[in-house]
Motif scaffolding. Structure first.
Motif, PDB file in Angstrom:
ATOM      1  N   TYR A  14       0.869  -1.182   0.000  1.00  0.00           N
ATOM      2  CA  TYR A  14       0.000   0.000   0.000  1.00  0.00           C
ATOM      3  C   TYR A  14       0.902   1.227   0.000  1.00  0.00           C
ATOM      4  O   TYR A  14       1.814   1.329   0.821  1.00  0.00           O
ATOM      5  CB  TYR A  14      -0.881   0.000   1.250  1.00  0.00           C
ATOM      6  CG  TYR A  14      -1.985   1.021   1.227  1.00  0.00           C
ATOM      7  CD1 TYR A  14      -3.252   0.683   0.765  1.00  0.00           C
ATOM      8  CD2 TYR A  14      -1.772   2.319   1.670  1.00  0.00           C
ATOM      9  CE1 TYR A  14      -4.284   1.609   0.747  1.00  0.00           C
ATOM     10  CE2 TYR A  14      -2.802   3.256   1.654  1.00  0.00           C
ATOM     11  CZ  TYR A  14      -4.049   2.891   1.194  1.00  0.00           C
ATOM     12  OH  TYR A  14      -5.069   3.812   1.182  1.00  0.00           O
ATOM     13  N   THR A  41       0.843   5.520  -0.082  1.00  0.00           N
ATOM     14  CA  THR A  41       0.063   6.742   0.033  1.00  0.00           C
ATOM     15  C   THR A  41       1.008   7.908   0.273  1.00  0.00           C
ATOM     16  O   THR A  41       2.163   7.712   0.674  1.00  0.00           O
ATOM     17  CB  THR A  41      -0.987   6.646   1.160  1.00  0.00           C
ATOM     18  OG1 THR A  41      -1.855   7.778   1.096  1.00  0.00           O
ATOM     19  CG2 THR A  41      -0.354   6.572   2.531  1.00  0.00           C
ATOM     20  N   LYS A  68       5.982  10.050   1.340  1.00  0.00           N
ATOM     21  CA  LYS A  68       5.509   8.854   0.660  1.00  0.00           C
ATOM     22  C   LYS A  68       5.673   7.707   1.648  1.00  0.00           C
ATOM     23  O   LYS A  68       6.780   7.423   2.107  1.00  0.00           O
ATOM     24  CB  LYS A  68       6.332   8.587  -0.599  1.00  0.00           C
ATOM     25  CG  LYS A  68       5.931   7.316  -1.331  1.00  0.00           C
ATOM     26  CD  LYS A  68       6.839   7.073  -2.531  1.00  0.00           C
ATOM     27  CE  LYS A  68       6.492   5.775  -3.227  1.00  0.00           C
ATOM     28  NZ  LYS A  68       7.449   5.490  -4.326  1.00  0.00           N
ATOM     29  N   THR A 103       5.173   3.742   2.159  1.00  0.00           N
ATOM     30  CA  THR A 103       4.956   2.441   1.529  1.00  0.00           C
ATOM     31  C   THR A 103       4.909   1.394   2.633  1.00  0.00           C
ATOM     32  O   THR A 103       5.848   1.277   3.424  1.00  0.00           O
ATOM     33  CB  THR A 103       6.091   2.110   0.537  1.00  0.00           C
ATOM     34  OG1 THR A 103       6.188   3.159  -0.430  1.00  0.00           O
ATOM     35  CG2 THR A 103       5.832   0.778  -0.163  1.00  0.00           C
ATOM     36  N   PRO A 121      -5.886  -0.906   4.444  1.00  0.00           N
ATOM     37  CA  PRO A 121      -6.384   0.325   3.810  1.00  0.00           C
ATOM     38  C   PRO A 121      -7.202   1.195   4.765  1.00  0.00           C
ATOM     39  O   PRO A 121      -7.081   2.424   4.748  1.00  0.00           O
ATOM     40  CB  PRO A 121      -7.236  -0.185   2.639  1.00  0.00           C
ATOM     41  CG  PRO A 121      -6.614  -1.510   2.303  1.00  0.00           C
ATOM     42  CD  PRO A 121      -6.224  -2.096   3.639  1.00  0.00           C
ATOM     43  N   CYS A 181      -5.751   4.854   5.738  1.00  0.00           N
ATOM     44  CA  CYS A 181      -6.572   6.019   5.386  1.00  0.00           C
ATOM     45  C   CYS A 181      -6.917   6.831   6.633  1.00  0.00           C
ATOM     46  O   CYS A 181      -6.930   8.064   6.607  1.00  0.00           O
ATOM     47  CB  CYS A 181      -7.846   5.593   4.662  1.00  0.00           C
ATOM     48  SG  CYS A 181      -7.553   5.053   2.977  1.00  0.00           S
ATOM     49  N   LYS A 191      -3.763   8.767   7.589  1.00  0.00           N
ATOM     50  CA  LYS A 191      -3.615   9.932   6.706  1.00  0.00           C
ATOM     51  C   LYS A 191      -4.592  11.031   7.121  1.00  0.00           C
ATOM     52  O   LYS A 191      -4.220  12.200   7.233  1.00  0.00           O
ATOM     53  CB  LYS A 191      -3.861   9.511   5.255  1.00  0.00           C
ATOM     54  CG  LYS A 191      -3.807  10.658   4.247  1.00  0.00           C
ATOM     55  CD  LYS A 191      -4.023  10.127   2.844  1.00  0.00           C
ATOM     56  CE  LYS A 191      -4.157  11.216   1.808  1.00  0.00           C
ATOM     57  NZ  LYS A 191      -2.954  12.000   1.594  1.00  0.00           N
TER      58      LYS A 191
END
Length: 153
Positions: free
Chosen positions: A8, A10, A103, A105, A126, A130, A133
């Motif tokens: 993943y 983001t 970034k 990962t 996820p 999320c 974030k």
């Protein structure tokens, strides 16, 4: 043939230091991980465990710790009778500055054949990432319940 893995990526509007803190501070992890909190001193070889409402749900050992760039730990889901029989998998976080953001990962790999953990973390990561974030960028985590099948991630 390579074993399946989960990756993943983001971008989060924050600094590597703030993201590292979010990944490793017990109280902060609970704020975005739907009631779960991670516990460790984050030194290589140290125990890591995740509690949810006072019960250990995942455990492992710190494999790499290079603040604020790289963190890796083994992962064994102990809340499920089938998952606890699997050998530990590995989670690795790589934090890279990128145009005023970071970034992130996340790679989760080295699963047992016919792993029950892989589908669980594939739904859970996820949601968790999320929410991470969201809290770093807005001050608020996501406001929804984690599905029962994803409680290990």
């Amino acid at each position: 043939m390579r074993k399946p893995e989960f990756v993943y990526v983001t971008f989060i509007k924050t600094t590597p230091e703030k993201l590292w803190h979010a990944l490793t501070n017990t109280a902060f992890t609970e704020s975005y991980w739907f009631g779960c909190s991670l516990h460790s001193d984050w030194k290589v070889g140290s125990r890591m465990h995740m509690d949810r409402f006072g019960k250990v749900v995942n455990e492992g050992f710190v494999l790499e710790s290079d603040p604020p760039r790289r963190l890796s730990y083994s992962w064994l889901s102990v809340f499920d009778a089938e998952m606890i029989k699997e050998h530990p998998s590995r989670v690795t976080f790589v934090l890279e500055p990128s145009n005023g953001a970071v970034k992130l990962t996340v790679t989760h790999e080295d699963f047992a054949d016919d792993s029950k953990t892989l589908p669980s973390i594939s739904e859970g990561w996820p949601l968790v990432l999320c929410s991470l974030k969201s809290i770093l960028e807005t001050g608020k985590p996501l406001d929804f319940e984690m599905p029962r099948s994803a409680e290990s991630a």
